[in-house]
Design a protein around this motif. Structure first.
Motif, PDB file in Angstrom:
ATOM      1  N   MET A   1     -20.149  42.278  40.739  1.00  0.00           N
ATOM      2  CA  MET A   1     -20.660  43.636  40.505  1.00  0.00           C
ATOM      3  C   MET A   1     -20.560  43.992  39.014  1.00  0.00           C
ATOM      4  SD  MET A   1     -19.515  47.210  42.309  1.00  0.00           S
ATOM      5  CE  MET A   1     -19.423  46.376  43.899  1.00  0.00           C
ATOM      6  N   VAL A   2     -21.462  44.847  38.569  1.00  0.00           N
ATOM      7  CA  VAL A   2     -21.476  45.247  37.165  1.00  0.00           C
ATOM      8  C   VAL A   2     -20.292  46.156  36.869  1.00  0.00           C
ATOM      9  CG1 VAL A   2     -22.776  46.481  35.413  1.00  0.00           C
ATOM     10  CG2 VAL A   2     -23.973  45.051  37.075  1.00  0.00           C
ATOM     11  N   ILE A   5     -19.841  50.961  35.963  1.00  0.00           N
ATOM     12  CA  ILE A   5     -20.815  51.922  36.479  1.00  0.00           C
ATOM     13  C   ILE A   5     -20.235  52.541  37.735  1.00  0.00           C
ATOM     14  CG2 ILE A   5     -23.147  52.258  37.380  1.00  0.00           C
ATOM     15  CD1 ILE A   5     -24.125  50.109  35.559  1.00  0.00           C
ATOM     16  N   PRO A   8     -23.798  57.325  38.665  1.00  0.00           N
ATOM     17  CA  PRO A   8     -25.161  56.974  38.242  1.00  0.00           C
ATOM     18  C   PRO A   8     -25.418  57.175  36.748  1.00  0.00           C
ATOM     19  CG  PRO A   8     -25.246  58.028  40.368  1.00  0.00           C
ATOM     20  CD  PRO A   8     -23.807  58.113  39.920  1.00  0.00           C
ATOM     21  N   LEU A  11     -24.969  54.402  33.991  1.00  0.00           N
ATOM     22  CA  LEU A  11     -26.006  53.430  33.631  1.00  0.00           C
ATOM     23  C   LEU A  11     -26.836  53.946  32.459  1.00  0.00           C
ATOM     24  CD1 LEU A  11     -27.657  50.877  33.991  1.00  0.00           C
ATOM     25  CD2 LEU A  11     -28.982  52.017  35.756  1.00  0.00           C
ATOM     26  N   LEU A  12     -27.176  55.238  32.523  1.00  0.00           N
ATOM     27  CA  LEU A  12     -27.962  55.803  31.412  1.00  0.00           C
ATOM     28  C   LEU A  12     -27.146  55.805  30.127  1.00  0.00           C
ATOM     29  CD1 LEU A  12     -29.815  58.759  33.180  1.00  0.00           C
ATOM     30  CD2 LEU A  12     -30.428  56.345  33.009  1.00  0.00           C
ATOM     31  N   LYS A  16     -28.115  53.762  26.215  1.00  0.00           N
ATOM     32  CA  LYS A  16     -28.453  54.462  24.966  1.00  0.00           C
ATOM     33  C   LYS A  16     -28.685  53.446  23.844  1.00  0.00           C
ATOM     34  CE  LYS A  16     -26.607  59.166  25.139  1.00  0.00           C
ATOM     35  NZ  LYS A  16     -25.586  60.066  24.549  1.00  0.00           N
ATOM     36  N   GLY A  17     -29.782  53.630  23.130  1.00  0.00           N
ATOM     37  CA  GLY A  17     -30.103  52.731  22.020  1.00  0.00           C
ATOM     38  C   GLY A  17     -30.851  51.478  22.462  1.00  0.00           C
ATOM     39  N   LEU A  21     -37.407  51.529  30.886  1.00  0.00           N
ATOM     40  CA  LEU A  21     -38.673  51.802  31.570  1.00  0.00           C
ATOM     41  C   LEU A  21     -38.464  53.053  32.411  1.00  0.00           C
ATOM     42  CD1 LEU A  21     -41.532  50.749  32.641  1.00  0.00           C
ATOM     43  CD2 LEU A  21     -40.216  49.721  34.495  1.00  0.00           C
ATOM     44  N   PHE A  72     -37.663  56.790  38.664  1.00  0.00           N
ATOM     45  CA  PHE A  72     -36.556  55.875  38.365  1.00  0.00           C
ATOM     46  C   PHE A  72     -36.569  55.461  36.900  1.00  0.00           C
ATOM     47  CE2 PHE A  72     -39.828  52.833  39.909  1.00  0.00           C
ATOM     48  CZ  PHE A  72     -39.825  51.886  38.889  1.00  0.00           C
ATOM     49  N   ILE A  73     -35.436  54.977  36.458  1.00  0.00           N
ATOM     50  CA  ILE A  73     -35.233  54.520  35.080  1.00  0.00           C
ATOM     51  C   ILE A  73     -34.558  53.162  35.139  1.00  0.00           C
ATOM     52  CG2 ILE A  73     -33.985  54.935  32.910  1.00  0.00           C
ATOM     53  CD1 ILE A  73     -34.148  57.921  33.493  1.00  0.00           C
ATOM     54  N   SER A  74     -35.127  52.185  34.404  1.00  0.00           N
ATOM     55  CA  SER A  74     -34.528  50.858  34.406  1.00  0.00           C
ATOM     56  C   SER A  74     -34.462  50.319  32.980  1.00  0.00           C
ATOM     57  CB  SER A  74     -35.370  49.910  35.279  1.00  0.00           C
ATOM     58  OG  SER A  74     -34.748  48.646  35.366  1.00  0.00           O
ATOM     59  N   ASN A  78     -32.190  44.069  31.446  1.00  0.00           N
ATOM     60  CA  ASN A  78     -31.260  43.550  32.440  1.00  0.00           C
ATOM     61  C   ASN A  78     -31.945  42.604  33.413  1.00  0.00           C
ATOM     62  OD1 ASN A  78     -31.802  45.075  35.173  1.00  0.00           O
ATOM     63  ND2 ASN A  78     -31.928  46.662  33.610  1.00  0.00           N
TER      64      ASN A  78
ATOM     65  N   PHE B  64     -31.750  53.115  37.954  1.00  0.00           N
ATOM     66  CA  PHE B  64     -31.321  54.460  38.328  1.00  0.00           C
ATOM     67  C   PHE B  64     -32.449  55.115  39.115  1.00  0.00           C
ATOM     68  CE2 PHE B  64     -31.537  58.980  37.540  1.00  0.00           C
ATOM     69  CZ  PHE B  64     -30.234  59.430  37.610  1.00  0.00           C
TER      70      PHE B  64
ATOM     71  N   MET G   1     -31.906  54.003  14.634  1.00  0.00           N
ATOM     72  CA  MET G   1     -32.025  55.117  15.588  1.00  0.00           C
ATOM     73  C   MET G   1     -32.182  56.451  14.835  1.00  0.00           C
ATOM     74  SD  MET G   1     -29.491  56.177  18.707  1.00  0.00           S
ATOM     75  CE  MET G   1     -29.269  54.442  19.112  1.00  0.00           C
TER      76      MET G   1
END
Lengths: 78, 78, 78, 78, 78, 78, 78
Positions: A1-2, A5, A8, A11-12, A16-17, A21, A72-74, A78, B64, G1
């Motif tokens: 597992m990562v 995290i 939720p 993950l965001l 950052k940086g 998607l 969603f945001i990915s 990764n 996410f 950035m």
């Protein structure tokens, strides 16, 4: 597992940086570098580009995306 | 009856680290390993894959998913 | 009149452990045993099955249904 | 003017135990005896029947209707 | 300018006991006498009649209209 | 830059007593004199007229418009 | 950035007095000078012009745009 995290938004925060998607409810997608987000999932992308059918169609540069339009945001890498 | 599910979020808690199926309002489905969720039902999946008509179409990796786009969530292994 | 239903959630409380029918806004229906619910009307069903045109089409087992996608809930046995 | 209706929920309160008509956003209507309601306009009907084009099509018995799917409610006997 | 309307709800308050026209998001309109309203713009009409294309099609009598389905409200006599 | 508009509602405040154009989510537009508004962007217009394709189609007089149906508001005289 | 954008609203703050592009959920776009915004992402534009298919179709001057109709905002000059 990562590792690291637990919630939720972690993950965001870790994205950052980095390039992400973003899938919108309208069916459109954006790619760009995540500069900032908040608890409403409002996000700011640097170098934002709209993507349709896998092709980048329009460049918007710095862009604020309203959270309630996001599905969603990915992170891309990764 | 299944033990230990007194509140709806108990099911999500017991599914952490396991594969789940997520149905979105848009009609699309995602499968992936549940890493995290919150009270808005925002979730993070590891190894997220989009599913259409029972076939996995796109791999997104860590993803996410915004809670207000979700219809239902079902752990795959039950 | 039915005894013991002073507030709408009393019906859901009395239906715990029993089979219920859940109508979703998308037009789909689920049947299953009600294990848990909360004030957002999020529910967990055991042995959840999707129903279309009166026929059970897909089995999902344990399933979390998000409250804001629900139109109505009816215990099957009444 | 009708006595005793100072606030909108007063009408629902006076309709408890009586048959009401409930119009849903989906276009469907329900009739049944109002057992309970809350400030979200969630309602519980006894002997709930779905109505399409003025004809009763399906009987659901005791039914919980989620408030945010309701357009209007009218006591049948007025 | 019309006296006494400092806040939007002042108009509804001054229309109590008078006939109003209510436009719904579904496209339908209701006319009836305004008996009560609240801050959610839930309203109760007496002698409510549905109007389509300028013609009254169905009489509902006392009717509770949920505020979040309303587009605009206009007192008929102004 | 226009003086005195530090917050969005300042524009609505400065437009009180003046004619404004209101665009609704349904695609319809209203024109009328702004009498009152609140933080939900509920507004009251005096002499409200519906506009379709640039033509005024229906006069409603005093009208309450629910804020959540509004896309934009523009004072006509600027 | 990009420096100085820690939170999403920082981008809007830095865009005050500059031309921005606003994408609405209806599919329409507006351009204009950002005068003011709030936490709901309500914005006021000066010299607002509607854009369809890349062409400016209608000038509205000073315009209040309701936040919940907005998909994204991008400063034009970046």
């Amino acid at each position: 597992m990562v590792n690291g995290i637990d919630r939720p938004l972690d993950l965001l925060n870790s994205a950052k940086g980095k390039e992400i998607l973003v899938q919108l409810k309208s069916g459109k997608q954006f790619v760009g570098t995540l500069l900032a987000f908040d608890i409403h999932i409002n996000v700011v992308l640097e170098g934002a580009k709209e993507v349709e059918n896998g092709e980048q169609t329009t460049s918007y540069g710095l862009t604020f995306l309203r959270g309630d339009t996001i599905v969603f945001i990915s992170p891309s890498a990764n």
